[in-house]
Design a protein around this motif. Structure first.
Motif, short mmCIF file in Angstrom:
data_model
loop_
_atom_site.label_atom_id
_atom_site.label_comp_id
_atom_site.label_asym_id
_atom_site.label_seq_id
_atom_site.Cartn_x
_atom_site.Cartn_y
_atom_site.Cartn_z
N PHE A 210 68.52 81.55 18.17
CA PHE A 210 69.52 81.75 19.22
C PHE A 210 70.24 83.09 19.02
N GLY A 223 65.73 77.70 20.29
CA GLY A 223 66.93 78.51 20.19
C GLY A 223 66.88 79.73 21.10
N ILE A 226 67.33 78.81 24.78
CA ILE A 226 68.74 78.58 25.12
C ILE A 226 69.47 79.91 25.23
N VAL A 230 71.56 81.25 28.39
CA VAL A 230 72.98 81.63 28.43
C VAL A 230 73.19 82.89 29.27
N ILE A 233 73.16 81.75 32.93
CA ILE A 233 73.80 80.43 33.01
C ILE A 233 74.17 80.07 34.45
N PHE A 234 74.39 81.06 35.31
CA PHE A 234 74.79 80.76 36.69
C PHE A 234 73.59 80.36 37.54
N PRO A 237 70.57 77.19 34.86
CA PRO A 237 71.09 76.34 33.77
C PRO A 237 70.01 75.44 33.15
N ILE A 240 69.04 76.09 29.66
CA ILE A 240 69.88 75.61 28.58
C ILE A 240 69.65 74.11 28.39
N VAL A 241 69.64 73.40 29.52
CA VAL A 241 69.70 71.94 29.45
C VAL A 241 68.42 71.34 28.85
N GLY A 244 67.81 72.25 25.17
CA GLY A 244 68.93 71.67 24.43
C GLY A 244 68.76 70.18 24.22
N ILE A 245 68.37 69.47 25.30
CA ILE A 245 68.22 68.02 25.18
C ILE A 245 67.07 67.68 24.23
N LEU A 247 66.02 69.47 21.72
CA LEU A 247 66.52 69.74 20.37
C LEU A 247 67.45 68.62 19.90
N PHE A 248 68.34 68.20 20.80
CA PHE A 248 69.30 67.14 20.49
C PHE A 248 68.57 65.85 20.10
N PHE B 162 75.30 75.80 19.74
CA PHE B 162 74.82 76.77 20.74
C PHE B 162 74.25 76.07 21.98
N PHE B 163 74.12 74.73 21.91
CA PHE B 163 73.78 73.97 23.11
C PHE B 163 75.06 73.40 23.74
#
Lengths: 270, 330
Positions: A210, A223, A226, A230, A233-234, A237, A240-241, A244-245, A247-248, B162-163
């Protein structure tokens, strides 16, 4: 926490991780895998060809996420294997030797543990521009010491117990004491540390990517995706989402596996 | 009960041993400061190829290369360079930045207030979120609320900052328009960075608080307080709170390292002008003295805080102090 909930947690973790890997494999087999750079398809909206659209290099986002998750899991696995191996050897030598050897080995461990969080990895990545192997090296370098301290503590705990004394009394060799008496006892705790550690390694790896300190931008990583998200981001998105999910879910499933194992251990000892 | 770290004061050991322990801790701290600096010095010299060429690019003319080599002190033998490096750490200038030619420490001090501000805000957020949640979960153990708190803290531990940061921006800045996307001009700007940085800490603190408080609740003095007819709130406020506070505070100290490195990433997300942003910018500029200085500085701060947390054991808990004094008489 009862044994049942610990088991439950372990099962949920294993299921989630297995499910993610299964989805990835299904996509690799049947999906449209395209991570080569194609400037004609830059920023394409989602279509049947690019389910989630394409990024600034014209790569399919979904393919990049699958690839990135694979890279993360691979690096996490390799780093955990290497650092737990180094840590076990280091900790066994330190704990069994005792005295001045123990002191020197443990001061070295202290130095490695003196750096907060991923700072040591950041420092190294700042000076080398790592490939995948370099990344594994950097992360192993900054995470083996935890295993060493853990194993040494366990060795000291068991070293003077009767069963070791018994083994000594019938002339069991040093290697035999280690491999058939000490290691089996230490193994569960290493597994716990390894699965929690894998989550930590994957967070560290994606953090470096990242920050732009990781693999080169042509290799898609979660990373880095994402990071791209960023800056857009506008309008995008989804960049990112989705990574990110993914990774989560990977991290939470590894945490669940580790916690489930550790509570299971604690209950088994009770 | 020790919570994760060995508490040497819990044993009846006496003030002499306590003093000896403190001296030992100071020696270890000095050793670590020295070793960490040494370890940060060498990577630049292990880089394959010439760092000067790496900074300037292959096509640089030889005059520039020589000048930078002098600026970086790379023309001297390695051992001399090392001594110079240590000397600069000792006079607290930490060397000179290649980017703006100011002392590294001066640059750090310029960016440091923003990082301190962010860290304190994140800690405050973490405390405000985690203490009530942890205490409630402990009082209502194995209820739906407890399960929810456990689930939320698991999620909080697993979400990388960072997420989380960009996610908060999408929801609270872009969709709802409550907070600005990035920058650091006023108090509105700190909310999202502080939440981002504070989340993993609050997840951790919630767990510790829940464990500690539920352990306290099993003790006889709580039974007595309840038998006297005190309300649950007063049982907590007048009896449990103080006893549970110490492990919670020490955990916060131990989590400080995670907060420091988390700040690097959080500041980058929100362009919050602290030392994390300075570090990342220095890395892209290949400003080696600045990078080395910052890494050493952050690690020093971390080690010092850990040291103080260790010592605070003696100061915080009257039970430990008494234990130590009683030990001295024996």
């Amino acid at each position: 926490m009862t044994l049942k909930t610990a088991n439950m947690q372990l099962k949920i973790g294993l299921f989630l991780l297995g499910f993610m890997i299964f989805l990835g494999v299904v996509f690799l087999l049947f999906g449209n895998f395209a991570i080569h750079i194609n400037l004609d398809t830059r920023w394409q909206q989602s279509s049947s060809r690019f389910l989630l659209g394409a990024d600034e290099l014209g790569r399919d986002l979904l393919s990049c996420v699958v690839y990135g998750a694979g890279v993360s899991l691979l690096i996490g696995f390799a780093v955990v294997m290497l650092s737990s191996f180094i840590g076990v050897v280091w900790g066994l030598v330190s704990g069994m030797a005792g005295g001045i050897t123990d002191m020197i080995l443990m001061r070295i461990v202290d130095i490695f543990l003196a750096f907060p969080g991923i700072l040591l990895a950041i420092a190294l990545a700042a000076f080398f521009s790592p490939g995948i192997a370099g990344m594994v090296f950097i992360l192993t370098f900054s995470s083996w010491a935890g295993y060493a301290r853990l194993v040494r503590g366990e060795v000291l705990k068991h070293k003077h117990k009767e069963f070791i004394l018994a083994a000594r009394s019938y002339n069991a060799s040093f290697m035999r004491i280690i491999f058939s008496h000490l290691l089996p006892l230490i193994k569960p705790i290493i597994f716990v540390q390894a699965s929690l550690g894998a989550a930590g390694v994957i967070i560290a790896e994606s953090s470096l990517n990242f920050l732009g300190l990781g693999l080169d931008p042509e290799t898609p990583t979660l990373g880095q995706l994402i990071d791209t998200g960023v800056t857009h981001i506008f309008d995008r998105p989804v960049f990112i989402v989705v990574p990110g999910i993914v990774l989560f879910i990977i991290i939470i499933s590894l945490n669940f596996i580790g916690e489930g194992l550790s509570k299971g251990n604690m209950n088994a000892l009770d | 009960m020790t919570y994760g770290i060995i508490n040497p004061a819990i044993h009846p050991i006496g003030t002499i041993i306590m003093k000896r322990y403190i001296v030992k801790r100071i020696l270890l701290l000095l050793f670590l400061l020295f070793a960490v600096s040494t370890m940060i010095f060498f990577p630049v010299h292990l880089i394959p190829g010439d760092p000067v060429v790496k900074i300037l690019g292959e096509g640089a003319n030889s005059e520039d290369v020589e000048r930078l080599r002098r600026d970086l002190n790379l023309h001297k033998p390695l051992f001399h360079q090392y001594l110079d490096f240590i000397r600069r750490l000792l006079d607290l200038s930490f060397g000179k930045s290649l980017f703006n030619n100011r002392e590294v420490m001066a640059n750090i001090l310029k960016y440091l207030p923003n990082t301190i501000y962010l860290t304190i805000a994140a800690m405050t957020a973490a405390i405000l979120i985690s203490l009530p949640l942890g205490v409630l979960a402990a009082f209502k153990k194995e209820s739906l609320l407890d399960a929810a708190v456990t689930f939320i803290s698991s999620a909080g531990l697993a979400i990388p900052n960072f997420f989380l940061g960009p996610l908060l921006v999408i929801v609270f800045s872009i969709k709802l328009g409550w907070f600005p996307v990035s920058g650091c001009e006023g108090s509105k700007y700190i909310v999202l960075p502080a939440l981002t940085l504070g989340t993993s800490m609050s997840a951790f603190l919630t767990r510790i608080t829940r464990t500690v408080v539920s352990l306290e609740l099993q003790k006889p003095y709580v039974l007595l307080a309840r038998a006297k007819g005190l309300s649950e709130f007063r049982v907590f406020r007048e009896h449990v709170f103080k006893n549970a506070l110490i492990p919670v505070i020490t955990t916060m100290g131990l989590q400080f390292g995670a907060l420091l490195t988390g700040a690097v990433i959080t500041e980058t997300i929100f362009s919050w002008q602290g030392i994390g942003v300075l570090l990342v910018e220095s890395i892209t500029r290949r400003d080696y003295p600045m990078i080395q200085g910052l890494i050493v500085f952050i690690t020093f701060v971390y080690l010092l805080v850990n040291f103080l947390v260790d010592l605070s054991y003696f100061a915080l808990d009257p039970r430990i102090r008494k234990e130590v004094q009683r030990g001295a008489k024996l």
